[in-house]
Scaffold this motif. Sequence first.
Motif, PDB file in Angstrom:
ATOM      1  N   SER A  20      -4.050   7.618  -5.172  1.00 24.80           N
ATOM      2  CA  SER A  20      -3.877   6.878  -3.993  1.00 24.80           C
ATOM      3  C   SER A  20      -5.073   6.659  -2.890  1.00 24.80           C
ATOM      4  N   VAL A  52      -0.602   3.841  -1.651  1.00 27.08           N
ATOM      5  CA  VAL A  52       0.222   3.572  -2.798  1.00 27.08           C
ATOM      6  C   VAL A  52      -0.336   4.482  -3.834  1.00 27.08           C
ATOM      7  N   THR A  95      -3.448  -2.727  -7.313  1.00 27.79           N
ATOM      8  CA  THR A  95      -2.663  -1.705  -7.320  1.00 27.79           C
ATOM      9  C   THR A  95      -1.583  -2.104  -8.475  1.00 27.79           C
ATOM     10  N   ARG A  97       2.850  -0.875  -9.722  1.00 25.10           N
ATOM     11  CA  ARG A  97       4.209  -0.376  -9.304  1.00 25.10           C
ATOM     12  C   ARG A  97       4.814  -0.047 -10.664  1.00 25.10           C
ATOM     13  N   PRO A 139       8.919   2.616  -5.846  1.00 22.79           N
ATOM     14  CA  PRO A 139       7.761   2.157  -5.524  1.00 22.79           C
ATOM     15  C   PRO A 139       7.544   1.975  -3.890  1.00 22.79           C
ATOM     16  N   PRO A 140       6.515   2.274  -3.473  1.00 24.01           N
ATOM     17  CA  PRO A 140       6.365   1.937  -1.907  1.00 24.01           C
ATOM     18  C   PRO A 140       6.316   0.627  -1.672  1.00 24.01           C
ATOM     19  N   ALA A 185       3.134  -1.330  -3.046  1.00 20.19           N
ATOM     20  CA  ALA A 185       2.827  -1.076  -4.456  1.00 20.19           C
ATOM     21  C   ALA A 185       2.743  -2.561  -5.268  1.00 20.19           C
TER      22      ALA A 185
END
Length: 284
Positions: free
Chosen positions: A213, A232, A252, A254, A260-261, A264
Amino acid sequence: MTAAAGYEVAVPADAELGEGPTWDPASGRLLWIDILRSRIHTYDPVSGRRSVRTAPQHIGAVKPRVGGGLVLNLRDGVGLLDPDDTFRWLHHEPVPGRRANDAAVAPDGALWAGTMRYDEAPGGGTLSRLTGDGAVRVVLDDVAVSNGTGWSPDGRLMYYIDSPTRRIDVFDHADGGVADRRPFAEIEDGAGFPDGLTVDADGCVWVALWEGSAVRRYTPTGELDRVIPLPVPRVTACAFAGPDLTDLYITTARVGLTSPPPLAGSVFVVPGAGKGLLQPAFKG
């Protein structure tokens, strides 16, 4: 050491495996990819315009070429995309169970292209140097997940990541070859795995942390001096981009996340993060 947020969302996206941000000064666009969806993305930070095209197969990296077009690190080798969108192989070497991963262009215009097995088996990946005439030399033949590669401002050092080692290594670099591999920085347990990297004009090394992160900056002596936390977990790569190369763009992923945020897979930017180096185009 300083910790700072300061990030913005440059490109809201849901990339499965966003990777490889690269500034193309000729077009004034950021290039980046989604490996598992075989997509090549572009983003113009001035106009906000975005585009996407599909690569012939899973893609590990995309870089500009001298004279226009792109060089693609693909599942089965390295290909060239001409300005008229004609595709041709520069080096075709399919290996069952293996795919391309990160790649970088050296100061002399050669492409250093990494591979890895889909199952990330130790010893299943390589790092090779390719020139514009298609000549290939395997430099490292015993890696697991070949990842970030970059050079010091004077070109005398090459930094390299094989992610499961949790290290950034450094080599002496001269005449297209490397020697004296040694640890430059180590990522402690619990802080994630090093993924993509970039080197700035001061010789500092910025590294993205998968499952960490964050993006970290290390001084030329290997001292951790800055951390940029992100919302993320799977941070994949970073590069300086924009007309003055002062904005740090961060990709980034996922993939593999059960919940997943929201952001992401997006591309983030940290305006005014530092001063990047103009990356050379591939001489091919």
